[in-house]
Design an enzyme around this catalytic site. Structure first.
Site, PDB file in Angstrom:
ATOM      1  N   GLY A 234      63.368  -5.123  15.727  1.00 14.67           N
ATOM      2  CA  GLY A 234      62.435  -6.781  15.431  1.00 14.67           C
ATOM      3  C   GLY A 234      62.134  -6.136  14.584  1.00 14.67           C
TER       4      GLY A 234
ATOM      5  N   ALA B  57      58.011  -6.068  14.334  1.00 10.44           N
ATOM      6  CA  ALA B  57      57.558  -4.721  13.894  1.00 10.44           C
ATOM      7  C   ALA B  57      58.034  -3.758  12.850  1.00 10.44           C
ATOM      8  CB  ALA B  57      57.746  -4.227  15.747  1.00 10.44           C
ATOM      9  N   ASN B  58      59.278  -4.053  12.407  1.00 11.05           N
ATOM     10  CA  ASN B  58      59.211  -3.353  11.684  1.00 11.05           C
ATOM     11  C   ASN B  58      58.726  -3.398  10.064  1.00 11.05           C
ATOM     12  OD1 ASN B  58      61.867  -2.111  13.011  1.00 11.05           O
ATOM     13  ND2 ASN B  58      63.468  -3.583  11.907  1.00 11.05           N
TER      14      ASN B  58
ATOM     15  N   GLU C  31      62.524 -14.481  13.515  1.00 13.19           N
ATOM     16  CA  GLU C  31      62.926 -14.326  14.941  1.00 13.19           C
ATOM     17  C   GLU C  31      61.797 -14.759  15.976  1.00 13.19           C
ATOM     18  OE1 GLU C  31      66.160 -10.714  14.307  1.00 13.19           O
ATOM     19  OE2 GLU C  31      63.123 -10.161  14.469  1.00 13.19           O
TER      20      GLU C  31
ATOM     21  N   GLY D  78      65.114  -4.679   4.132  1.00 13.53           N
ATOM     22  CA  GLY D  78      65.206  -5.566   3.900  1.00 13.53           C
ATOM     23  C   GLY D  78      63.638  -5.513   4.805  1.00 13.53           C
ATOM     24  N   ASP D  79      63.552  -4.839   5.751  1.00 11.57           N
ATOM     25  CA  ASP D  79      61.606  -5.234   6.600  1.00 11.57           C
ATOM     26  C   ASP D  79      61.126  -4.479   5.818  1.00 11.57           C
ATOM     27  OD1 ASP D  79      63.089  -6.938   8.652  1.00 11.57           O
ATOM     28  OD2 ASP D  79      63.409  -5.666   9.321  1.00 11.57           O
TER      29      ASP D  79
ATOM     30  N   ASN E  65      61.637  -1.606  -3.975  1.00 10.02           N
ATOM     31  CA  ASN E  65      62.372  -0.986  -3.839  1.00 10.02           C
ATOM     32  C   ASN E  65      62.500   0.258  -3.451  1.00 10.02           C
ATOM     33  OD1 ASN E  65      63.753  -3.374  -4.468  1.00 10.02           O
ATOM     34  ND2 ASN E  65      64.111  -2.859  -6.650  1.00 10.02           N
TER      35      ASN E  65
END
Ligand code: RIB
Length: 292
Positions: free
Chosen positions: A39, A42-43, A139, A238-239, A263
């Site tokens: 999710g 959550a991530n 989301e 990405g998260d 990064n």
């Protein structure tokens, strides 16, 4: 220690690894299957906690076994789950992920994540108003994202919006965010004609996978290159970037340094399986930032 609040999804990821994706009507053998916590919300919460932030999660899960798994995982990572509701009438959200041909594809069944409403934002308000930065994604229902962003901005709280999965963002919501972190695909949807309003440029932090991240410096796009690593699973990269970037911004770093920190965190995150599996701790991120 900065205070980070994440408003977003809490899901379980069901992950299949395969040589290639099946075509419509085709059955293939996968090479591996695993279940893990995910999710985007959550991530991002777990990533921030591993970087040393004090983290609060706002969201919802079901009263099913997956819901307990998600909550246990967040707590084990040190994330405060006071504002993660357990809802009887819905199942915990799931993401059905295929890893093949060097990338992932994801089908999300939102479940309880779509039960997060402005009422949940109001219920968490005393906590939210004390946050140094608040992270949101796409989301949970768009009307909840809208309500939260506008209320937080009106209270002077920095919001970092990760517009994933891709969906339109109303101009007033864009304007209320401190930063928006689209990938190239999400950029296309947000600014289809390539026409980026000048007022938006310094809010955009555009992630371009292994190419790096672009941001605006005095009207010119500047690229902060990605760190070179061997990727085994890009799920959650990405998260991890968004979360590490937001933590660094909340700590007072300028955008260039915050992007480099993000990064480095994202590079380390792709070296292991699962969205949260290889999310790094601060010492590892700092070591990578310093050694390159
Ligand atoms: O960004 C990665 C996440 O997207 C996965 O963990 C999955 O849950 C999907 O929502």
């Amino acid at each position: 220690m900065v205070r980070v609040a994440v408003i977003g999804s809490c899901s379980v990821d069901l992950v299949v690894e395969a040589e290639r994706r099946p075509q419509a009507g085709e059955t293939l053998f996968g090479t591996r299957f695993f279940t893990t916590c995910g999710g985007k919300g959550a991530n991002q919460a777990v990533a921030a906690a591993r970087l040393g932030a004090t983290v609060y999660m706002v969201g919802a899960v079901g009263t099913d076994w997956y819901g307990k798994t998600v909550l246990d995982n967040l707590r084990a990572e040190g994330v405060d789950t006071t504002y993660v509701a357990r809802r009887d009438e819905v199942a915990t959200g799931t993401a059905h992920i295929t890893l093949a041909e060097g990338d992932n594809s994801i089908l999300v069944v939102p479940g309880a994540n779509f039960s997060v409403t402005p009422v949940d934002i109001d219920a968490a308000w005393e906590m939210l108003r004390e946050a140094d930065v608040v992270l949101l994604q796409h989301e949970i229902p768009p009307e909840t994202v809208r309500y939260a962003v506008l209320r937080l901005a009106a209270a002077g709280i920095d919001v970092v919006l990760n517009p994933a999965p891709a969906a339109d963002i109303a101009p007033e919501v864009q304007q209320a965010c401190r930063y928006i972190t689209p990938n190239e695909h999400e950029m296309q949807l947000l600014f289809a004609d390539g026409d980026i309003p000048p007022r938006m440029r310094d809010k955009l932090v555009i992630t371009r996978g292994s190419a790096g991240v672009d941001y605006d410096v005095d009207g010119t796009w500047v690229r902060v290159p990605a760190f070179s690593v061997t990727a085994v699973d890009t799920t959650g990269a990405g998260d991890t970037f968004c979360s590490a970037f937001a933590v660094a911004i909340a700590e007072g770093e300028p955008p260039a340094q915050a992007i480099r920190f993000g990064n480095a965190a994202a590079a380390l995150a792709v070296t292991g399986f699962g969205a949260q599996g290889a999310m790094p701790r601060r010492s590892a991120v700092e070591a990578l930032v310093c050694n390159e």
